[in-house]
Design an enzyme around this catalytic site. Sequence first.
Site, PDB file in Angstrom:
ATOM      1  N   HIS A 180     -36.169 -11.997 -12.269  1.00 53.28           N
ATOM      2  CA  HIS A 180     -36.977 -12.323 -13.157  1.00 53.28           C
ATOM      3  C   HIS A 180     -36.744 -13.559 -13.981  1.00 53.28           C
ATOM      4  O   HIS A 180     -35.814 -14.197 -13.657  1.00 53.28           O
ATOM      5  CB  HIS A 180     -37.148 -11.510 -14.409  1.00 53.28           C
ATOM      6  CG  HIS A 180     -36.035 -11.221 -15.104  1.00 53.28           C
ATOM      7  ND1 HIS A 180     -34.805 -10.684 -14.588  1.00 53.28           N
ATOM      8  CD2 HIS A 180     -35.467 -11.646 -16.618  1.00 53.28           C
ATOM      9  CE1 HIS A 180     -33.899 -10.464 -15.607  1.00 53.28           C
ATOM     10  NE2 HIS A 180     -34.513 -11.271 -16.626  1.00 53.28           N
ATOM     11  N   HIS A 237     -33.298 -15.134 -12.289  1.00 56.17           N
ATOM     12  CA  HIS A 237     -32.018 -14.704 -12.289  1.00 56.17           C
ATOM     13  C   HIS A 237     -32.084 -13.189 -12.100  1.00 56.17           C
ATOM     14  O   HIS A 237     -33.119 -12.527 -12.570  1.00 56.17           O
ATOM     15  CB  HIS A 237     -31.319 -14.996 -13.660  1.00 56.17           C
ATOM     16  CG  HIS A 237     -31.950 -14.725 -14.805  1.00 56.17           C
ATOM     17  ND1 HIS A 237     -33.278 -15.534 -15.451  1.00 56.17           N
ATOM     18  CD2 HIS A 237     -31.622 -13.661 -15.813  1.00 56.17           C
ATOM     19  CE1 HIS A 237     -33.231 -15.011 -16.604  1.00 56.17           C
ATOM     20  NE2 HIS A 237     -32.667 -13.996 -16.766  1.00 56.17           N
ATOM     21  N   ARG A 247     -20.210  -3.155 -17.180  1.00 54.04           N
ATOM     22  CA  ARG A 247     -20.361  -4.763 -17.849  1.00 54.04           C
ATOM     23  C   ARG A 247     -21.395  -4.851 -18.941  1.00 54.04           C
ATOM     24  O   ARG A 247     -22.178  -3.786 -19.032  1.00 54.04           O
ATOM     25  CB  ARG A 247     -21.186  -5.412 -16.534  1.00 54.04           C
ATOM     26  CG  ARG A 247     -21.655  -6.637 -16.832  1.00 54.04           C
ATOM     27  CD  ARG A 247     -21.695  -7.674 -15.639  1.00 54.04           C
ATOM     28  NE  ARG A 247     -22.129  -8.951 -16.069  1.00 54.04           N
ATOM     29  CZ  ARG A 247     -23.577  -9.432 -16.350  1.00 54.04           C
ATOM     30  NH1 ARG A 247     -24.489  -8.605 -16.121  1.00 54.04           N
ATOM     31  NH2 ARG A 247     -23.600 -10.694 -16.485  1.00 54.04           N
TER      32      ARG A 247
HETATM   33  O1  AKG Z   1     -27.120  -8.916 -17.596  1.00 55.73           O
HETATM   34  C1  AKG Z   1     -27.311 -10.138 -16.930  1.00 55.73           C
HETATM   35  O2  AKG Z   1     -26.541 -10.712 -16.807  1.00 55.73           O
HETATM   36  C2  AKG Z   1     -28.797 -10.586 -17.243  1.00 55.73           C
HETATM   37  C3  AKG Z   1     -29.677  -9.747 -17.980  1.00 55.73           C
HETATM   38  C4  AKG Z   1     -31.127 -10.233 -18.355  1.00 55.73           C
HETATM   39  O3  AKG Z   1     -31.391 -11.154 -17.339  1.00 55.73           O
HETATM   40  C5  AKG Z   1     -31.802  -9.945 -19.221  1.00 55.73           C
HETATM   41  O4  AKG Z   1     -31.463  -9.337 -20.176  1.00 55.73           O
HETATM   42  O5  AKG Z   1     -33.037 -10.843 -19.506  1.00 55.73           O
HETATM   43 FE   FE2 Z   2     -33.120 -12.406 -18.195  1.00 54.99          FE
END
Ligand code: AKG
Ligand code: FE2
Length: 311
Positions: A180, A237, A247
């Site tokens: 997204h 991403h 994580r």
């Molecule tokens: O956790 C991540 O590295 C990405 C999270 C993400 O893209 C978001 O919360 O919009």
């Molecule tokens: Fe994001």
Amino acid sequence: MTITEIDLSENKGKVAMQIVRACEQYGFFTVVNHGVPDDVIQTLEYESFHFFSRPMSEKMAAGPDHVKPYGYGCNTIGPNGDVGRLEYLTLSTNPSSPQSIIPMSQLIPKRRLEFCNAACEYVDGVRKLTCMLLSLTARGLGFDKASILTDLIRNDNSDSILRLNHYPPSIDNGIGFGEHSDPQIFTLLRSNDVPGLQIYVGNDEWISVPPNPSAFCVFVGDTLHAMTNGRFVSVRHRAITNSSEPRMSIAFFGAPSLEEWIYALPGMVTPNRPLLYNPFTWGQYKANLYSGTLRLADDRFGIFRVGSSST
Ligand SMILES: O=C(O)CCC(=O)C(=O)O
Ligand SMILES: [Fe+2]
């Protein structure tokens, strides 16, 4: 292919140019020497792990029935069928919102005061950092007044969001958070020392961003992409789960107020770069995002695009 790492302790003129170049190239960079105190970051990470360690019945008190996109969620992302291997807690940072940190903390089991203080201090730090980055961006783009960008976030009614993402261990390259772009202006994301984040760099290529707990990842969101009339990329991403360690990523999504009009900044429309989007308010963009049938990976600009049949 290298990811730009920006050292905020360096010469501001140089940093401003580096930011603009990175936003134009991939819409992504990392910052170090960012000024957000380490103990503030560590404390919120600690409180977040504590929250996610509570039994499901307790976490559910904070969701998922809150106004979208707020509250606790597990394995589903958004209202339209997207799934991911994570749980998250999304809070508004606007003090007048019922979904903001102080009222939502009341729903958080145990350590509610500690959580509330940690989240408020963290937001204070990352909001200042976001303003500094926007100020440098304005300078790099050649604007005399930084306020052309910083006022968007400084506004008392800024619709910025804090989200805690917790990815339980999983070692099979599963999708933690699907592809997204973020809808807001800038996202500042910091994770613990566990890999997972990948960014799209064009030509069907994704690259992994090595985790660096002392850095913030900065993502250009759809709104800044529209304000620069496409000059800045709103970076796609995703997060992959492939670790025996949990994580934790903490994201601050810097957004304008709901009433703010988003339109191409002066000088961004040129003969070579015709206007891409009709003006819209952040509230309109957000409503389109959450009320329709859009999936996480879909293009959300459809109805706002110049020449679209619905405008
Ligand atoms: O956790 C991540 O590295 C990405 C999270 C993400 O893209 C978001 O919360 O919009
Ligand atoms: Fe994001």
